[in-house]
Scaffold this motif. Structure first.
Motif, PDB file in Angstrom:
ATOM      1  N   VAL A  58      -3.894 -46.808  13.283  1.00 41.56           N
ATOM      2  CA  VAL A  58      -2.598 -46.147  13.169  1.00 41.56           C
ATOM      3  C   VAL A  58      -1.792 -46.708  11.993  1.00 41.56           C
ATOM      4  CG1 VAL A  58      -1.434 -47.655  14.846  1.00 41.56           C
ATOM      5  CG2 VAL A  58      -0.614 -45.324  14.487  1.00 41.56           C
ATOM      6  N   GLN A  59      -1.226 -45.816  11.183  1.00 41.22           N
ATOM      7  CA  GLN A  59      -0.408 -46.189  10.034  1.00 41.22           C
ATOM      8  C   GLN A  59       1.043 -45.762  10.211  1.00 41.22           C
ATOM      9  OE1 GLN A  59      -1.733 -48.006   7.388  1.00 41.22           O
ATOM     10  NE2 GLN A  59      -3.448 -48.103   8.817  1.00 41.22           N
ATOM     11  N   HIS A  60       1.304 -44.902  11.188  1.00 47.86           N
ATOM     12  CA  HIS A  60       2.666 -44.455  11.461  1.00 47.86           C
ATOM     13  C   HIS A  60       3.444 -45.686  11.883  1.00 47.86           C
ATOM     14  CE1 HIS A  60       5.933 -42.257  13.487  1.00 47.86           C
ATOM     15  NE2 HIS A  60       5.640 -41.304  12.605  1.00 47.86           N
ATOM     16  N   LEU A  89      -5.072 -41.113  14.577  1.00 49.94           N
ATOM     17  CA  LEU A  89      -5.322 -39.690  14.824  1.00 49.94           C
ATOM     18  C   LEU A  89      -4.460 -38.815  13.916  1.00 49.94           C
ATOM     19  CD1 LEU A  89      -5.452 -39.722  18.734  1.00 49.94           C
ATOM     20  CD2 LEU A  89      -7.341 -39.894  17.093  1.00 49.94           C
ATOM     21  N   ARG A  90      -3.704 -39.458  13.012  1.00 55.25           N
ATOM     22  CA  ARG A  90      -2.755 -38.772  12.140  1.00 55.25           C
ATOM     23  C   ARG A  90      -3.079 -39.044  10.667  1.00 55.25           C
ATOM     24  NH1 ARG A  90       2.374 -37.853  14.899  1.00 55.25           N
ATOM     25  NH2 ARG A  90       3.397 -38.309  12.944  1.00 55.25           N
ATOM     26  N   GLN A  91      -4.352 -39.007  10.319  1.00 56.72           N
ATOM     27  CA  GLN A  91      -4.762 -39.299   8.947  1.00 56.72           C
ATOM     28  C   GLN A  91      -4.317 -38.226   7.959  1.00 56.72           C
ATOM     29  OE1 GLN A  91      -9.017 -39.787   9.250  1.00 56.72           O
ATOM     30  NE2 GLN A  91      -8.837 -41.841  10.116  1.00 56.72           N
ATOM     31  N   VAL A  92      -4.353 -36.970   8.381  1.00 60.06           N
ATOM     32  CA  VAL A  92      -4.014 -35.851   7.501  1.00 60.06           C
ATOM     33  C   VAL A  92      -3.069 -34.913   8.258  1.00 60.06           C
ATOM     34  CG1 VAL A  92      -4.905 -33.969   6.072  1.00 60.06           C
ATOM     35  CG2 VAL A  92      -6.313 -36.013   6.445  1.00 60.06           C
ATOM     36  N   HIS A  93      -1.963 -34.545   7.598  1.00 57.08           N
ATOM     37  CA  HIS A  93      -0.953 -33.664   8.204  1.00 57.08           C
ATOM     38  C   HIS A  93      -1.019 -32.309   7.516  1.00 57.08           C
ATOM     39  CE1 HIS A  93       3.643 -32.820   8.684  1.00 57.08           C
ATOM     40  NE2 HIS A  93       2.923 -32.099   9.518  1.00 57.08           N
ATOM     41  N   GLU A 135     -11.035 -32.800  11.359  1.00 52.79           N
ATOM     42  CA  GLU A 135     -11.077 -32.476  12.785  1.00 52.79           C
ATOM     43  C   GLU A 135      -9.657 -32.531  13.326  1.00 52.79           C
ATOM     44  OE1 GLU A 135     -12.412 -34.492  16.951  1.00 52.79           O
ATOM     45  OE2 GLU A 135     -13.804 -34.709  15.275  1.00 52.79           O
ATOM     46  N   VAL A 136      -9.203 -31.441  13.908  1.00 52.75           N
ATOM     47  CA  VAL A 136      -7.847 -31.329  14.431  1.00 52.75           C
ATOM     48  C   VAL A 136      -7.700 -32.219  15.669  1.00 52.75           C
ATOM     49  CG1 VAL A 136      -6.141 -29.747  15.412  1.00 52.75           C
ATOM     50  CG2 VAL A 136      -7.621 -28.989  13.519  1.00 52.75           C
ATOM     51  N   THR A 137      -6.650 -33.069  15.660  1.00 57.17           N
ATOM     52  CA  THR A 137      -6.429 -33.988  16.772  1.00 57.17           C
ATOM     53  C   THR A 137      -5.227 -33.616  17.634  1.00 57.17           C
ATOM     54  OG1 THR A 137      -5.158 -35.444  15.319  1.00 57.17           O
ATOM     55  CG2 THR A 137      -7.522 -35.949  15.612  1.00 57.17           C
ATOM     56  N   GLY A 138      -4.223 -32.956  17.050  1.00 55.05           N
ATOM     57  CA  GLY A 138      -3.055 -32.613  17.845  1.00 55.05           C
ATOM     58  C   GLY A 138      -1.888 -32.134  17.019  1.00 55.05           C
ATOM     59  N   GLY A 182       3.608 -28.393  12.449  1.00 58.37           N
ATOM     60  CA  GLY A 182       2.267 -28.633  11.930  1.00 58.37           C
ATOM     61  C   GLY A 182       1.369 -29.401  12.877  1.00 58.37           C
ATOM     62  N   ILE A 183       0.204 -29.711  12.339  1.00 57.07           N
ATOM     63  CA  ILE A 183      -0.825 -30.389  13.120  1.00 57.07           C
ATOM     64  C   ILE A 183      -1.317 -31.624  12.387  1.00 57.07           C
ATOM     65  CG2 ILE A 183      -1.549 -28.245  14.233  1.00 57.07           C
ATOM     66  CD1 ILE A 183      -4.044 -28.295  12.345  1.00 57.07           C
ATOM     67  N   MET A 184      -2.022 -32.460  13.128  1.00 61.56           N
ATOM     68  CA  MET A 184      -2.613 -33.672  12.578  1.00 61.56           C
ATOM     69  C   MET A 184      -4.129 -33.572  12.697  1.00 61.56           C
ATOM     70  SD  MET A 184       0.296 -34.924  11.857  1.00 61.56           S
ATOM     71  CE  MET A 184      -0.207 -36.434  11.070  1.00 61.56           C
ATOM     72  N   ALA A 185      -4.811 -34.280  11.799  1.00 62.52           N
ATOM     73  CA  ALA A 185      -6.271 -34.247  11.785  1.00 62.52           C
ATOM     74  C   ALA A 185      -6.816 -35.578  11.294  1.00 62.52           C
ATOM     75  CB  ALA A 185      -6.760 -33.114  10.878  1.00 62.52           C
ATOM     76  N   ILE A 186      -8.094 -35.785  11.565  1.00 61.72           N
ATOM     77  CA  ILE A 186      -8.815 -36.942  11.019  1.00 61.72           C
ATOM     78  C   ILE A 186      -9.851 -36.430  10.020  1.00 61.72           C
ATOM     79  CG2 ILE A 186      -8.399 -38.491  12.960  1.00 61.72           C
ATOM     80  CD1 ILE A 186     -11.168 -37.759  14.037  1.00 61.72           C
TER      81      ILE A 186
END
Length: 180
Positions: free
Chosen positions: A42-44, A57-61, A112-115, A148-152
């Protein structure tokens, strides 16, 4: 017109908005090269303070440009990268995707979409009233998060504006997106 990338962005610092770029590089297992959220943990900042060992789980927004159109109709001015997204899309119902959906880009990059992204109070500092505008309620009272969504990052590659996006749903049963 099918699903495509409208804009890409990154920022090496933890700023609210990101910088629009001509391209971003996806690094498998980590996210966007040079972005503050790059990493397998996690980087948040607020989440890292609680438990820095959590998986990222939030690598790409990703945000859909259709949201900007909706917000413009409510008097807001929002452009790609303003809300901190790495990828702005058009022609894809990001919020309707199932958890585990794979997004494939022309270069071979796969996410891959995480949430769902949970908008934070910083959005209010960007434009007053915007937090309420990116949230809604269903008839049963549950919150709809529209930011929006988050992805890895599953497979690396370069992503540019204009790239097509192929969508591959996960195996059944599909699970709706929840905030991550």
């Amino acid at each position: 017109m099918g699903a495509q990338v409208l804009a890409v962005a990154s920022d090496g610092a933890h700023n609210f908005s990101k910088q629009a770029r001509e391209r971003i590089e996806i690094v498998a297992g980590l996210g966007v090269r040079g972005d503050a959220h790059l990493g397998d943990r996690v980087q948040h900042r607020s989440r890292a303070r609680v438990d820095p060992t959590q998986p990222n789980l939030r690598q790409v927004h990703l945000i859909h440009a259709e949201l900007f159109d909706e917000l413009a109709g409510k008097g807001f001015s929002v452009r790609p990268a303003d809300l901190g997204e790495n990828i702005t899309t058009r022609g894809i119902d990001l919020l309707g995707l199932a958890r585990g959906t794979t997004l494939r880009f022309g270069s071979g990059a796969e996410l891959e979409v995480t949430g769902l992204r949970n908008p934070c109070a910083q959005i209010e500092a960007f434009q007053k009233g915007l937090l309420a505008a990116v949230l809604d309620k269903r008839p049963d009272g549950t919150i709809i998060r529209k930011c929006g969504i988050m992805a890895i990052a599953r497979t690396g590659g370069v992503i540019r504006p204009g790239d097509a996006i192929a969508v591959e749903p996960p195996p059944l049963p599909h699970h709706p997106l929840e905030r991550v």
